[in-house]
Design an enzyme around this catalytic site. Structure first.
Site, short mmCIF file in Angstrom:
data_model
loop_
_atom_site.label_atom_id
_atom_site.label_comp_id
_atom_site.label_asym_id
_atom_site.label_seq_id
_atom_site.Cartn_x
_atom_site.Cartn_y
_atom_site.Cartn_z
N GLY A 133 0.79 -1.17 0.01
CA GLY A 133 0.12 0.12 0.06
C GLY A 133 0.76 1.30 -0.09
O GLY A 133 2.01 1.23 0.50
N GLN B 245 2.89 10.00 1.41
CA GLN B 245 4.29 9.49 1.31
C GLN B 245 5.14 9.52 0.32
O GLN B 245 5.95 9.45 0.31
CB GLN B 245 4.03 7.75 1.28
CG GLN B 245 3.33 7.34 2.52
CD GLN B 245 3.11 5.79 2.72
OE1 GLN B 245 2.12 5.16 2.19
NE2 GLN B 245 4.24 5.20 3.37
N CYS C 80 5.53 0.15 7.75
CA CYS C 80 5.13 1.21 6.76
C CYS C 80 6.43 1.46 5.81
O CYS C 80 7.54 1.80 6.56
CB CYS C 80 4.86 2.42 7.88
SG CYS C 80 4.37 3.80 6.70
N LEU C 81 5.98 1.96 4.59
CA LEU C 81 7.15 2.24 3.92
C LEU C 81 7.98 3.57 4.38
O LEU C 81 8.98 4.07 3.77
CB LEU C 81 6.84 2.46 2.28
CG LEU C 81 6.54 0.93 1.79
CD1 LEU C 81 5.88 1.36 0.39
CD2 LEU C 81 7.37 0.07 1.72
N HIS D 284 -4.57 1.51 7.28
CA HIS D 284 -3.33 1.85 7.65
C HIS D 284 -3.14 3.27 6.37
O HIS D 284 -2.62 4.26 6.69
CB HIS D 284 -2.29 1.19 7.12
CG HIS D 284 -0.86 1.32 7.11
ND1 HIS D 284 -0.04 1.17 8.24
CD2 HIS D 284 -0.15 2.19 6.37
CE1 HIS D 284 1.13 1.54 8.10
NE2 HIS D 284 1.20 2.10 6.90
N GLU D 285 -3.51 3.01 5.40
CA GLU D 285 -3.73 3.92 4.33
C GLU D 285 -4.23 5.01 4.58
O GLU D 285 -4.18 6.34 4.36
CB GLU D 285 -3.92 3.52 2.81
CG GLU D 285 -2.84 2.08 2.42
CD GLU D 285 -1.42 2.60 2.81
OE1 GLU D 285 -0.94 3.61 2.43
OE2 GLU D 285 -0.49 1.64 2.89
N HIS E 184 -2.81 7.47 6.78
CA HIS E 184 -2.02 8.58 5.97
C HIS E 184 -2.71 9.82 5.66
O HIS E 184 -2.03 10.70 5.73
CB HIS E 184 -1.30 7.83 4.92
CG HIS E 184 -0.12 7.01 5.29
ND1 HIS E 184 0.88 7.36 6.04
CD2 HIS E 184 0.19 5.59 5.20
CE1 HIS E 184 1.75 6.52 6.21
NE2 HIS E 184 1.38 5.24 5.70
ZN LIG Z 1 2.51 3.65 5.94
#
Ligand SMILES: [Zn+2]
Length: 169
Positions: free
Chosen positions: A45, A50, A92-93, A134-135, A138
């Protein structure tokens, strides 16, 4: 085109993103870039904040591109239903190298626009429910570490600060 993924500490990650209003070529390119960047990372995701774009847009594919038809583009998403509870590890990236167990509802239903601006309803359980939440977090400027408490959160933040000081974050 691959876009650089910003990390924890970048102010835009803590900002509430604005709704998408234009569905022209610029948005289509942005979505294509986000999908490419997510798969390359690799991740399941990616939300627009991000990559430094403060818009309510995310892409999700819990198969990581291995199964066709699993790619979701969620634009201006809103929860319709949330129920149950699951406790699983997530990462998380934008916080690479760290994972933590985060409580999340087990099932969600969201209403969102797709890349053509068409309203659709998406239901997710398990990992998909987790990824969607999660997304969506963000888009409101919330990271998974913001959902942790006490020692676990402090430990991750201390390690991140150490990496920041070392210039390797
Ligand atoms: Zn994330």
């Amino acid at each position: 085109m691959l876009r650089p993924i910003v990390r924890y500490g970048t102010p835009g990650l803590n900002t509430k993103a604005a709704p998408v209003t234009e569905f022209g070529p610029a948005l289509q390119q942005l979505i294509d870039d986000m999908v490419e960047t997510m798969y390359a990372a690799p991740g399941v995701g990616l939300a627009a904040p991000q990559i430094g774009v403060s818009l309510r847009l995310s892409v999700i594919d819990i198969s990581g591109g291995k199964r066709s038809g699993e790619l979701l583009t969620l634009i201006n998403p809103e929860f319709v239903e949330r129920e149950g509870m699951q406790l699983e590890e997530e990462g998380c990236l934008s916080v690479p190298g760290f994972n933590a167990t985060v409580p999340r509802p087990a099932r969600v239903v969201v209403r969102a626009l797709n890349r053509d601006g068409v309203v659709r309803t998406v239901e997710g359980t398990g990992l998909l429910a987790r990824a969607i939440q999660h997304e969506m977090d963000h888009l409101d400027g919330t990271l998974f570490i913001d959902r942790l408490r006490g020692v676990k959160r402090d430990l991750i933040l201390r390690k991140v600060r150490k990496l920041q000081r070392a210039g390797t974050w």
